[in-house]
Write a protein that holds these residues in place. Structure first.
Motif, PDB file in Angstrom:
ATOM      1  N   CYS A 192       0.827  -1.203   0.000  1.00 13.04           N
ATOM      2  CA  CYS A 192       0.000   0.000   0.000  1.00 13.04           C
ATOM      3  C   CYS A 192       0.857   1.246   0.000  1.00 13.04           C
ATOM      4  N   PHE A 193       0.221   2.377  -0.299  1.00 10.78           N
ATOM      5  CA  PHE A 193       0.857   3.680  -0.147  1.00 10.78           C
ATOM      6  C   PHE A 193      -0.137   4.611   0.533  1.00 10.78           C
ATOM      7  N   ILE A 194       0.380   5.660   1.141  1.00  7.93           N
ATOM      8  CA  ILE A 194      -0.431   6.596   1.911  1.00  7.93           C
ATOM      9  C   ILE A 194      -0.543   7.909   1.149  1.00  7.93           C
ATOM     10  N   PHE A 195      -1.764   8.439   1.076  1.00  7.56           N
ATOM     11  CA  PHE A 195      -1.999   9.729   0.436  1.00  7.56           C
ATOM     12  C   PHE A 195      -1.285  10.850   1.209  1.00  7.56           C
ATOM     13  N   PRO A 196      -1.114  12.004   0.574  1.00 10.43           N
ATOM     14  CA  PRO A 196      -0.500  13.137   1.281  1.00 10.43           C
ATOM     15  C   PRO A 196      -1.262  13.588   2.516  1.00 10.43           C
ATOM     16  N   ASP A 197      -2.549  13.207   2.650  1.00  8.51           N
ATOM     17  CA  ASP A 197      -3.277  13.591   3.872  1.00  8.51           C
ATOM     18  C   ASP A 197      -2.771  12.866   5.105  1.00  8.51           C
ATOM     19  N   GLY A 198      -1.931  11.840   4.917  1.00 10.64           N
ATOM     20  CA  GLY A 198      -1.347  11.112   6.034  1.00 10.64           C
ATOM     21  C   GLY A 198      -2.211   9.998   6.584  1.00 10.64           C
ATOM     22  N   TRP A 199      -3.393   9.787   6.004  1.00 13.56           N
ATOM     23  CA  TRP A 199      -4.329   8.781   6.493  1.00 13.56           C
ATOM     24  C   TRP A 199      -4.730   7.769   5.427  1.00 13.56           C
ATOM     25  N   THR A 200      -5.191   8.249   4.288  1.00 12.75           N
ATOM     26  CA  THR A 200      -5.814   7.390   3.286  1.00 12.75           C
ATOM     27  C   THR A 200      -4.810   6.392   2.731  1.00 12.75           C
ATOM     28  N   ALA A 201      -5.107   5.093   2.872  1.00 16.73           N
ATOM     29  CA  ALA A 201      -4.202   4.028   2.438  1.00 16.73           C
ATOM     30  C   ALA A 201      -4.775   3.332   1.212  1.00 16.73           C
ATOM     31  N   SER A 202      -4.056   3.361   0.109  1.00 14.34           N
ATOM     32  CA  SER A 202      -4.480   2.725  -1.139  1.00 14.34           C
ATOM     33  C   SER A 202      -3.598   1.527  -1.455  1.00 14.34           C
ATOM     34  N   THR A 203      -4.166   0.546  -2.154  1.00 17.64           N
ATOM     35  CA  THR A 203      -3.328  -0.511  -2.709  1.00 17.64           C
ATOM     36  C   THR A 203      -2.340   0.132  -3.675  1.00 17.64           C
ATOM     37  N   GLU A 204      -1.147  -0.407  -3.746  1.00 14.98           N
ATOM     38  CA  GLU A 204      -0.121   0.199  -4.592  1.00 14.98           C
ATOM     39  C   GLU A 204      -0.446   0.041  -6.071  1.00 14.98           C
ATOM     40  N   ASP A 205      -1.054  -1.100  -6.440  1.00 14.89           N
ATOM     41  CA  ASP A 205      -1.398  -1.289  -7.852  1.00 14.89           C
ATOM     42  C   ASP A 205      -2.810  -0.804  -8.178  1.00 14.89           C
ATOM     43  N   CYS A 206      -3.479  -0.215  -7.187  1.00 16.29           N
ATOM     44  CA  CYS A 206      -4.821   0.363  -7.329  1.00 16.29           C
ATOM     45  C   CYS A 206      -5.910  -0.666  -7.599  1.00 16.29           C
ATOM     46  N   SER A 207      -5.627  -1.944  -7.321  1.00 19.10           N
ATOM     47  CA  SER A 207      -6.703  -2.932  -7.310  1.00 19.10           C
ATOM     48  C   SER A 207      -7.594  -2.666  -6.104  1.00 19.10           C
ATOM     49  N   ARG A 208      -8.800  -3.211  -6.138  1.00 17.87           N
ATOM     50  CA  ARG A 208      -9.754  -2.923  -5.067  1.00 17.87           C
ATOM     51  C   ARG A 208      -9.432  -3.682  -3.780  1.00 17.87           C
ATOM     52  N   SER A 209      -9.950  -3.140  -2.687  1.00 14.04           N
ATOM     53  CA  SER A 209      -9.834  -3.764  -1.382  1.00 14.04           C
ATOM     54  C   SER A 209     -11.197  -3.738  -0.706  1.00 14.04           C
ATOM     55  N   ALA A 210     -11.480  -4.767   0.079  1.00 18.40           N
ATOM     56  CA  ALA A 210     -12.698  -4.798   0.895  1.00 18.40           C
ATOM     57  C   ALA A 210     -12.294  -5.156   2.316  1.00 18.40           C
ATOM     58  N   GLN A 211     -13.075  -4.681   3.272  1.00 15.06           N
ATOM     59  CA  GLN A 211     -12.782  -4.958   4.678  1.00 15.06           C
ATOM     60  C   GLN A 211     -14.093  -5.181   5.414  1.00 15.06           C
ATOM     61  N   ALA A 212     -14.047  -6.022   6.435  1.00 11.79           N
ATOM     62  CA  ALA A 212     -15.199  -6.242   7.312  1.00 11.79           C
ATOM     63  C   ALA A 212     -14.664  -6.455   8.714  1.00 11.79           C
ATOM     64  N   GLU A 213     -15.448  -6.030   9.703  1.00 11.45           N
ATOM     65  CA  GLU A 213     -14.942  -6.011  11.079  1.00 11.45           C
ATOM     66  C   GLU A 213     -16.046  -6.340  12.078  1.00 11.45           C
ATOM     67  N   HIS A 214     -15.695  -7.150  13.054  1.00 10.82           N
ATOM     68  CA  HIS A 214     -16.554  -7.413  14.202  1.00 10.82           C
ATOM     69  C   HIS A 214     -15.735  -7.346  15.483  1.00 10.82           C
ATOM     70  N   MET A 215     -16.426  -7.088  16.584  1.00 11.49           N
ATOM     71  CA  MET A 215     -15.842  -7.201  17.920  1.00 11.49           C
ATOM     72  C   MET A 215     -16.147  -8.590  18.466  1.00 11.49           C
ATOM     73  N   VAL A 216     -15.140  -9.242  19.018  1.00 10.79           N
ATOM     74  CA  VAL A 216     -15.276 -10.584  19.578  1.00 10.79           C
ATOM     75  C   VAL A 216     -14.918 -10.537  21.064  1.00 10.79           C
ATOM     76  N   LEU A 217     -15.776 -11.120  21.886  1.00 14.59           N
ATOM     77  CA  LEU A 217     -15.517 -11.244  23.320  1.00 14.59           C
ATOM     78  C   LEU A 217     -15.303 -12.713  23.647  1.00 14.59           C
ATOM     79  N   ILE A 218     -14.171 -13.028  24.257  1.00 11.94           N
ATOM     80  CA  ILE A 218     -13.905 -14.394  24.683  1.00 11.94           C
ATOM     81  C   ILE A 218     -14.618 -14.610  26.013  1.00 11.94           C
ATOM     82  N   ILE A 219     -15.460 -15.627  26.056  1.00 13.84           N
ATOM     83  CA  ILE A 219     -16.193 -15.964  27.282  1.00 13.84           C
ATOM     84  C   ILE A 219     -15.685 -17.315  27.794  1.00 13.84           C
TER      85      ILE A 219
END
Length: 313
Positions: free
Chosen positions: A277-304
């Protein structure tokens, strides 16, 4: 740190021929002339009665002892409430995702929804982040800053939501389809959700944290996709980010899951076998280096005591 110029569009077009109907016109690039940092953004305001985290001027909070939530306690109740609200906000955000809507409009609506529920949007002012959620479109892996670009038919967009409610953070995200997404884009999002579930299925008291990365690796490695190595899951509770750090690819990390551990699993899956990846000049936005797409999904998990529970379904 690598920055990308619009003058490289011909190179991008040649690279993107492998990605179905996804074209160079859909690639998210930094605006030119480059603007460095985020001082040009005006953060949204939060009413005084909303309790803020310490980095936004609120009171300091004690860390959960040993990074563990005391099961059955008031702390667990508050953690679960924050997770439930984050899930509700995520689903609300999904209803806003459609062509011609800007990610800034999504952020504004998400901001109002959160404060209407007496919570604080955790990303706002965290390490200087200027918006209330992250919106990562197409080739953006993570930390996309909502702006005035309208979503287009065929885009995919991850909306990453975190709320701070009653002293605890709740964190979740999902990648949404905008209109008529091509088959490869749909497969990418489906595989990302499967990767998240594979990581969740590897969770139980006593198991090594590294089992999460192995499970995701075993699913993704035989495919044409890859796992971003640059973004990890993390412990969460009274703090936004803390140990344990959850690595999504094959690793030899130490540590085992114990009852009371609460953490996120949030794999970012890349459309190609080039996960750099590379980071935009804004210092936050992270893009794939070859500009292919990315997807993300997230959950919180609690160990019981007898397993693991997803708090953000």
């Amino acid at each position: 740190m690598l920055y990308l110029s619009l003058r490289r569009r011909p190179l991008l077009l040649s690279r993107l021929r492998a990605f179905g109907t996804y074209s160079v016109n859909s690639v998210i690039l930094p605006q030119e002339p480059f603007v460095y940092g985020v001082s040009h953004f005006t953060p949204r305001t939060v009413p005084d009665h909303i309790v803020k985290p310490h980095y936004a001027g609120g009171p300091s909070t004690a860390r959960d002892p040993g990074g563990l939530i005391s099961l059955g306690s008031d702390a667990e109740r508050r953690l679960r409430a924050a997770a439930r609200l984050a899930s509700d906000v995520r689903e609300f955000a999904g209803t806003l995702v459609q062509a011609k809507v800007t990610t800034d409009e999504i952020d504004a609506a998400v901001h109002e929804y959160i404060i209407r529920h007496s919570a604080y949007p955790s990303p706002l002012l965290y390490s200087g982040f200027p918006r209330s959620c992250c919106t990562s479109v197409n080739n953006i892996i993570s930390h996309g800053i909502p702006d005035d670009r309208p979503l287009e038919d065929g885009d995919i967009v991850n909306v990453d939501i975190t709320v701070y409610l009653d002293g605890y953070h709740g964190d979740t995200s999902q990648t949404f389809l905008v209109g008529n997404v091509d088959d490869t884009g749909k497969e990418l999002v489906e595989m990302t959700n499967r990767a998240l579930q594979a990581g969740i299925d590897a969770c139980a008291p006593g198991r090594p944290f590294s089992d999460i990365g192995k499970a995701i690796h075993d699913l993704i490695d035989p495919t044409s996709f890859s796992i971003s190595p640059d973004f990890n899951g993390h412990g969460i509770g009274t703090e936004f980010h803390r140990e344990p750090w959850i690595v999504h690819n094959l690793n030899n990390g130490a540590g085992r899951m114990m009852p009371g551990h609460c953490f996120t699993i949030e794999p970012a899956i890349i459309e190609s076998k080039s996960p750099s990846c590379f980071i935009f000049p804004d210092g936050w936005t992270a893009s794939t280096e070859d500009c292919s797409r990315s997807a993300q999904a997230e959950h919180m998990v609690l160990i019981i005591e007898d397993g693991a529970e997803v708090l953000t379904r």
